[in-house]
Design a protein around this motif. Structure first.
Motif, mmCIF file in Angstrom:
data_model
loop_
_atom_site.group_PDB
_atom_site.id
_atom_site.type_symbol
_atom_site.label_atom_id
_atom_site.label_comp_id
_atom_site.label_asym_id
_atom_site.label_seq_id
_atom_site.Cartn_x
_atom_site.Cartn_y
_atom_site.Cartn_z
ATOM 1 N N UNK A 162 0.931 -1.350 0.125
ATOM 2 C CA UNK A 162 -0.075 -0.103 -0.062
ATOM 3 C C UNK A 162 0.731 1.136 0.182
ATOM 4 N N UNK A 163 1.855 1.286 0.891
ATOM 5 C CA UNK A 163 2.746 2.459 0.651
ATOM 6 C C UNK A 163 3.643 2.671 -0.286
ATOM 7 N N UNK A 164 4.149 1.445 -1.045
ATOM 8 C CA UNK A 164 5.040 1.480 -2.150
ATOM 9 C C UNK A 164 4.252 1.993 -3.233
ATOM 10 N N UNK A 165 3.204 1.683 -3.577
ATOM 11 C CA UNK A 165 2.071 1.799 -4.566
ATOM 12 C C UNK A 165 1.549 3.062 -4.314
ATOM 13 N N UNK A 166 1.345 3.611 -2.971
ATOM 14 C CA UNK A 166 0.664 5.003 -2.940
ATOM 15 C C UNK A 166 -0.897 4.796 -3.173
ATOM 16 N N UNK A 196 -9.169 -3.129 4.496
ATOM 17 C CA UNK A 196 -9.323 -1.948 3.675
ATOM 18 C C UNK A 196 -8.001 -1.219 4.356
ATOM 19 N N UNK A 197 -7.242 -0.438 3.578
ATOM 20 C CA UNK A 197 -6.190 0.436 3.951
ATOM 21 C C UNK A 197 -5.814 1.530 2.933
ATOM 22 N N UNK A 198 -5.217 2.428 3.440
ATOM 23 C CA UNK A 198 -5.188 3.736 2.825
ATOM 24 C C UNK A 198 -3.602 4.277 3.028
ATOM 25 N N UNK A 199 -2.767 4.834 2.194
ATOM 26 C CA UNK A 199 -1.432 5.106 2.568
ATOM 27 C C UNK A 199 -1.773 6.675 3.200
ATOM 28 N N UNK A 200 -0.579 6.891 4.069
ATOM 29 C CA UNK A 200 -0.691 8.548 4.536
ATOM 30 C C UNK A 200 0.823 8.747 4.790
ATOM 31 N N UNK A 201 1.197 9.860 4.971
ATOM 32 C CA UNK A 201 2.365 10.177 5.486
ATOM 33 C C UNK A 201 2.307 11.029 6.881
ATOM 34 N N UNK A 202 3.170 10.755 7.681
ATOM 35 C CA UNK A 202 3.189 11.225 9.014
ATOM 36 C C UNK A 202 4.376 12.154 9.161
ATOM 37 N N UNK A 203 4.774 12.310 10.247
ATOM 38 C CA UNK A 203 5.835 13.630 10.553
ATOM 39 C C UNK A 203 7.034 13.316 9.755
ATOM 40 N N UNK A 204 7.752 14.437 9.128
ATOM 41 C CA UNK A 204 8.717 14.280 8.365
ATOM 42 C C UNK A 204 8.889 13.440 7.057
ATOM 43 N N UNK A 205 7.653 13.453 6.472
ATOM 44 C CA UNK A 205 6.940 12.641 5.283
ATOM 45 C C UNK A 205 7.329 11.382 5.458
ATOM 46 N N UNK A 207 6.669 7.421 5.347
ATOM 47 C CA UNK A 207 5.641 6.783 4.951
ATOM 48 C C UNK A 207 5.049 5.656 5.775
ATOM 49 N N UNK A 208 3.486 5.737 5.659
ATOM 50 C CA UNK A 208 2.807 4.859 6.528
ATOM 51 C C UNK A 208 1.423 4.773 6.070
ATOM 52 N N UNK A 209 0.838 3.612 6.755
ATOM 53 C CA UNK A 209 -0.507 3.104 6.250
ATOM 54 C C UNK A 209 -1.453 2.920 7.224
ATOM 55 N N UNK A 210 -2.619 3.078 7.140
ATOM 56 C CA UNK A 210 -3.799 2.724 8.123
ATOM 57 C C UNK A 210 -4.889 1.795 7.263
ATOM 58 N N UNK A 211 -4.735 0.482 8.310
ATOM 59 C CA UNK A 211 -5.611 -0.446 7.812
ATOM 60 C C UNK A 211 -6.653 -0.864 9.039
ATOM 61 N N UNK A 212 -7.815 -1.093 8.362
ATOM 62 C CA UNK A 212 -8.887 -1.759 9.324
ATOM 63 C C UNK A 212 -9.164 -3.409 8.674
ATOM 64 N N UNK A 213 -9.345 -4.126 9.679
ATOM 65 C CA UNK A 213 -9.496 -5.565 9.482
ATOM 66 C C UNK A 213 -11.062 -6.060 10.023
#
Length: 239
Positions: A162-166, A196-205, A207-213
């Motif tokens: 998810x993070x790599x493909x954004x 379901x999951x979505x990519x996001x950026x936290x502090x200092x850019x 890479x992160x992702x938020x997932x629900x299961x």
């Protein structure tokens, strides 16, 4: 005197041989008639039984179809209610988590509200740190917080992919649909049914992702994914 012998025979229709023959023919006709009538009666009974069985089978199919339709309708209603509740809870999260809130409190509020949704059994926020993926979250299945550090490999890690493909991911059946994204199944999340999951950026850019299961196949829909994207975008702004 002249004597002439005369023998008087009975008429042909009174001859015993003919009467016997007629009696035999009559008996045969009666037997044939009885056999035909019995056969016709049995055929009629068979047809009636067949029609009755066909009607019973039709009625059974109709009852089965009605039961299936009712079950599907109940499932759709349940999923619709669950999805509406999901949207409501995700919107509440936005109103509760405020800018400048400490990360521990952010995670506590996410746990409190995300896992109130029927069908949602776990959530994770995963961050890329070097060649590792650091994961935080909570799972109702184990009734414990999730804390893991795994190799960063987008070929066998759904969060990494998810993070790599954004791009957001909607996986209706993790056991099957993971093949669309990964070479190997992500064994760490194989206890769940859908995600379901979505990519996001936290502090200092970062890479992160938020997932629900969920523990249900096909539980999430596109509206849930969009709502999760709103939450992720909000977290980006406040963290």
């Amino acid at each position: 005197p002249l004597e002439i012998p005369i023998e008087v025979l009975p008429p042909w229709y009174k001859r015993s041989a003919l009467l016997l023959a007629l009696a035999v023919i009559g008996a045969l006709l009666l037997i044939l008639l009885a056999v035909w009538a019995r056969k016709r009666y049995r055929e009629k009974i068979r047809v009636l039984h067949q029609e009755l069985e066909d009607k019973r089978e039709t009625a059974f199919r109709q009852e089965t179809d009605i039961a299936i339709m009712q079950e599907n309708l109940d499932q759709v209603r349940a999923e619709s209610r669950a999805n509406i509740l999901t949207l409501e809870l995700l919107m509440r999260i936005i109103s509760v988590i405020t800018p400048g809130m400490k990360w521990d409190l952010v995670m506590e509020n996410l746990t409190l509200y995300l896992l109130r949704t029927p069908g949602v059994v776990a959530f994770e926020i995963a961050r890329k740190k070097g060649d590792k993926l650091e994961i935080e979250g909570f799972s109702e299945l184990t009734r414990s917080f999730i804390s893991a550090r795994v190799p960063y490999d987008p070929e066998d890690c759904l969060a990494c992919y998810c993070q790599v493909n954004n791009k957001p991911l909607h996986v209706a059946n993790l056991a099957i649909d993971h093949k669309k994204y990964l070479l190997e199944r992500d064994s760490r999340i194989e206890v769940y049914q859908s995600a379901i999951g979505v990519p996001l950026y936290l502090e200092h850019s970062q890479k992160a992702s938020l997932f629900l299961f969920s523990d249900r196949k096909g539980f999430f829909d596109t509206r849930s994914l969009k709502a999760l994207g709103v939450v992720a975008a909000y977290i980006e702004q406040i963290v």
